[in-house]
Scaffold this motif. Structure first.
Motif, PDB file in Angstrom:
ATOM      1  N   ASP A 141       0.822  -1.217   0.000  1.00  0.00           N
ATOM      2  CA  ASP A 141       0.000   0.000   0.000  1.00  0.00           C
ATOM      3  C   ASP A 141       0.853   1.262   0.000  1.00  0.00           C
ATOM      4  N   ALA A 142       2.110   1.141   0.438  1.00  0.00           N
ATOM      5  CA  ALA A 142       3.002   2.312   0.484  1.00  0.00           C
ATOM      6  C   ALA A 142       3.410   2.779  -0.909  1.00  0.00           C
ATOM      7  N   LEU A 143       3.238   1.919  -1.911  1.00  0.00           N
ATOM      8  CA  LEU A 143       3.579   2.320  -3.280  1.00  0.00           C
ATOM      9  C   LEU A 143       2.418   3.134  -3.849  1.00  0.00           C
ATOM     10  N   THR A 144       2.569   4.425  -3.848  1.00  0.00           N
ATOM     11  CA  THR A 144       1.540   5.352  -4.317  1.00  0.00           C
ATOM     12  C   THR A 144       2.159   6.315  -5.327  1.00  0.00           C
ATOM     13  N   PRO A 145       1.331   7.062  -6.065  1.00  0.00           N
ATOM     14  CA  PRO A 145       1.877   8.096  -6.952  1.00  0.00           C
ATOM     15  C   PRO A 145       2.736   9.102  -6.188  1.00  0.00           C
ATOM     16  N   SER A 146       2.308   9.453  -4.983  1.00  0.00           N
ATOM     17  CA  SER A 146       3.062  10.417  -4.171  1.00  0.00           C
ATOM     18  C   SER A 146       4.430   9.869  -3.786  1.00  0.00           C
ATOM     19  N   TYR A 147       4.488   8.586  -3.441  1.00  0.00           N
ATOM     20  CA  TYR A 147       5.758   7.955  -3.085  1.00  0.00           C
ATOM     21  C   TYR A 147       6.723   7.990  -4.268  1.00  0.00           C
ATOM     22  N   LEU A 148       6.247   7.581  -5.439  1.00  0.00           N
ATOM     23  CA  LEU A 148       7.110   7.566  -6.622  1.00  0.00           C
ATOM     24  C   LEU A 148       7.578   8.968  -6.992  1.00  0.00           C
ATOM     25  N   LYS A 149       6.668   9.922  -6.932  1.00  0.00           N
ATOM     26  CA  LYS A 149       7.025  11.289  -7.275  1.00  0.00           C
ATOM     27  C   LYS A 149       8.058  11.848  -6.289  1.00  0.00           C
ATOM     28  N   SER A 204       2.136   4.171 -10.982  1.00  0.00           N
ATOM     29  CA  SER A 204       1.853   3.505  -9.711  1.00  0.00           C
ATOM     30  C   SER A 204       0.831   2.394  -9.900  1.00  0.00           C
ATOM     31  N   ALA A 205      -0.232   2.696 -10.626  1.00  0.00           N
ATOM     32  CA  ALA A 205      -1.293   1.703 -10.853  1.00  0.00           C
ATOM     33  C   ALA A 205      -0.792   0.520 -11.670  1.00  0.00           C
ATOM     34  N   LYS A 206       0.003   0.797 -12.701  1.00  0.00           N
ATOM     35  CA  LYS A 206       0.461  -0.272 -13.593  1.00  0.00           C
ATOM     36  C   LYS A 206       1.545  -1.136 -12.961  1.00  0.00           C
ATOM     37  N   ILE A 207       2.352  -0.572 -12.069  1.00  0.00           N
ATOM     38  CA  ILE A 207       3.314  -1.404 -11.339  1.00  0.00           C
ATOM     39  C   ILE A 207       2.553  -2.494 -10.588  1.00  0.00           C
ATOM     40  N   LYS A 208       1.545  -2.104  -9.851  1.00  0.00           N
ATOM     41  CA  LYS A 208       0.758  -3.078  -9.085  1.00  0.00           C
ATOM     42  C   LYS A 208       0.054  -4.073  -9.998  1.00  0.00           C
ATOM     43  N   GLU A 209      -0.530  -3.550 -11.060  1.00  0.00           N
ATOM     44  CA  GLU A 209      -1.306  -4.398 -11.972  1.00  0.00           C
ATOM     45  C   GLU A 209      -0.418  -5.428 -12.674  1.00  0.00           C
ATOM     46  N   VAL A 210       0.703  -4.987 -13.209  1.00  0.00           N
ATOM     47  CA  VAL A 210       1.583  -5.881 -13.969  1.00  0.00           C
ATOM     48  C   VAL A 210       2.269  -6.892 -13.052  1.00  0.00           C
ATOM     49  N   ILE A 211       2.713  -6.458 -11.889  1.00  0.00           N
ATOM     50  CA  ILE A 211       3.376  -7.385 -10.961  1.00  0.00           C
ATOM     51  C   ILE A 211       2.383  -8.430 -10.447  1.00  0.00           C
ATOM     52  N   ALA A 212       1.169  -8.015 -10.111  1.00  0.00           N
ATOM     53  CA  ALA A 212       0.140  -8.973  -9.670  1.00  0.00           C
ATOM     54  C   ALA A 212      -0.171  -9.970 -10.781  1.00  0.00           C
ATOM     55  N   TRP A 213      -0.231  -9.478 -12.014  1.00  0.00           N
ATOM     56  CA  TRP A 213      -0.436 -10.358 -13.172  1.00  0.00           C
ATOM     57  C   TRP A 213       0.709 -11.360 -13.291  1.00  0.00           C
ATOM     58  N   GLY A 214       1.944 -10.888 -13.099  1.00  0.00           N
ATOM     59  CA  GLY A 214       3.104 -11.766 -13.205  1.00  0.00           C
ATOM     60  C   GLY A 214       3.070 -12.903 -12.196  1.00  0.00           C
ATOM     61  N   VAL A 215       2.646 -12.607 -10.975  1.00  0.00           N
ATOM     62  CA  VAL A 215       2.530 -13.651  -9.959  1.00  0.00           C
ATOM     63  C   VAL A 215       1.459 -14.654 -10.375  1.00  0.00           C
ATOM     64  N   ASP A 216       0.335 -14.146 -10.855  1.00  0.00           N
ATOM     65  CA  ASP A 216      -0.788 -15.011 -11.199  1.00  0.00           C
ATOM     66  C   ASP A 216      -0.479 -15.905 -12.403  1.00  0.00           C
ATOM     67  N   VAL A 217       0.107 -15.314 -13.448  1.00  0.00           N
ATOM     68  CA  VAL A 217       0.337 -16.075 -14.685  1.00  0.00           C
ATOM     69  C   VAL A 217       1.427 -17.125 -14.520  1.00  0.00           C
ATOM     70  N   ASN A 218       2.305 -16.947 -13.532  1.00  0.00           N
ATOM     71  CA  ASN A 218       3.395 -17.898 -13.306  1.00  0.00           C
ATOM     72  C   ASN A 218       3.010 -19.057 -12.389  1.00  0.00           C
ATOM     73  N   LYS A 219       1.785 -19.083 -11.904  1.00  0.00           N
ATOM     74  CA  LYS A 219       1.367 -20.154 -10.994  1.00  0.00           C
ATOM     75  C   LYS A 219       1.545 -21.524 -11.638  1.00  0.00           C
ATOM     76  N   MET A 220       2.029 -22.473 -10.836  1.00  0.00           N
ATOM     77  CA  MET A 220       2.196 -23.844 -11.310  1.00  0.00           C
ATOM     78  C   MET A 220       2.213 -24.777 -10.116  1.00  0.00           C
ATOM     79  N   THR A 221       2.081 -26.050 -10.362  1.00  0.00           N
ATOM     80  CA  THR A 221       2.128 -27.040  -9.293  1.00  0.00           C
ATOM     81  C   THR A 221       3.581 -27.348  -8.941  1.00  0.00           C
ATOM     82  N   PRO A 222       3.824 -27.908  -7.760  1.00  0.00           N
ATOM     83  CA  PRO A 222       5.196 -28.323  -7.426  1.00  0.00           C
ATOM     84  C   PRO A 222       5.763 -29.299  -8.438  1.00  0.00           C
ATOM     85  N   GLU A 223       4.922 -30.169  -8.970  1.00  0.00           N
ATOM     86  CA  GLU A 223       5.378 -31.143  -9.960  1.00  0.00           C
ATOM     87  C   GLU A 223       5.815 -30.449 -11.253  1.00  0.00           C
ATOM     88  N   GLU A 224       5.047 -29.452 -11.670  1.00  0.00           N
ATOM     89  CA  GLU A 224       5.396 -28.693 -12.872  1.00  0.00           C
ATOM     90  C   GLU A 224       6.677 -27.892 -12.654  1.00  0.00           C
TER      91      GLU A 224
END
Length: 276
Positions: A141-149, A204-224
């Motif tokens: 939550d600390a990553l905001t437009p104000s923080y980056l600026k 700020s918005a796209k950092i959160k969006e893209v990183i969250a997407w990256g975590v989600d799209v990389n999901k796999m099973t331990p076997e995989e």
């Protein structure tokens, strides 16, 4: 190099396999990967520890033990951290074998040998790994437009370079910086001093969006994960600009271009990310 999303996926896969297991044996095949302390003390301290949990900070992973000690590691460029049966053949470029009480083994494989391990006692402040110098997490939550600026608006370097500054935002590398800047519609060579409030808001918005997407799209099973030897990530087919030089932009059809910024390549769409 695995970036924050990939390292987080590794944590989620390995933690359940390691929790409550005791370390029964440690074999160091290449002392180069042991940053602290020396290899003999490292092995002695690690043996007989019981694993409580595993955490991530930026691109670092930390294994926490019941006695309060911890084992921090960074995979760097080519590190692979695997949990597998101890009777499986040991592959070339394996540098560390940690045998567990369930007869499984933690194995660290690293072709380029840039990865590092640090064993820290419970009463030792972490001034060694670099984690104390990391900036905010991309999904915090600390990553905001104000923080980056506040952190970047007066910097004369390009926004591409500053997204790689781990003291500002922890865990972003070359892949996700390209994807973030494309999603935000920002030309990668834009100086931070030239960004406006609307840019900081989008970034700020796209950092959160893209990183969250990256975590989600990389999901796999331990076997995989084990079948891919800890280095086959799921994001590659879905990246929009990174590694797409000469291909058509999925949004506007323009050919993706590439420039070099601060010694790192940067792919972008010249229409969707117009130069100021």
């Amino acid at each position: 190099m695995p970036e924050m999303p990939e390292v987080e996926v590794i944590r989620r896969i390995l933690e359940p396999q390691l929790k409550d297991k005791q370390i029964t044996d440690v074999e160091i095949l290449n002392k180069q990967v042991i940053a602290y302390p020396d290899e003999n003390i490292f092995a002695e301290l690690l043996t007989k520890q019981t694993i409580r949990s595993m955490s991530r900070r930026g691109k670092y992973l930390t294994i926490h033990f019941d006695n309060g000690d911890s084992l921090a590691l960074h995979l760097r460029m080519t590190g692979q951290l695997l949990v597998m049966p101890q009777d499986m053949p040991v592959e070339k470029h394996t540098h560390l074998l940690v045998t567990l009480s369930d007869e499984m083994q933690i194995r660290y494989i690293d072709v380029r040998r840039f990865g590092r391990f640090w064993y820290l006692k419970s009463d030792e402040a972490d001034t060694l790994t670099g984690q104390d110098k990391l900036g905010t997490e991309p999904l915090d939550d600390a990553l905001t437009p104000s923080y980056l600026k506040y952190k970047l608006a007066k910097r004369k370097k390009t926004i591409k370079e500053m997204l790689h500054d781990q003291s500002i935002v922890a865990g972003i590398g070359n892949i996700y910086s390209d994807e973030i800047l494309f999603a935000a519609g920002i030309y990668p060579e834009t100086k931070c001093t030239d960004l406006e409030d609307s840019d900081w808001n989008r970034l700020s918005a796209k950092i959160k969006e893209v990183i969250a997407w990256g975590v989600d799209v990389n999901k796999m099973t331990p076997e995989e994960y084990l079948a891919g030897k800890g280095k086959e990530y799921r994001n590659i087919p879905y990246l929009r600009v990174y590694g797409r030089l000469g291909q058509h932009c999925g949004d506007c059809g323009t050919i993706i271009e590439k420039i070099t910024i601060g010694g790192r390549s940067s792919c972008f769409c010249p229409v969707c990310q117009k130069k100021l």
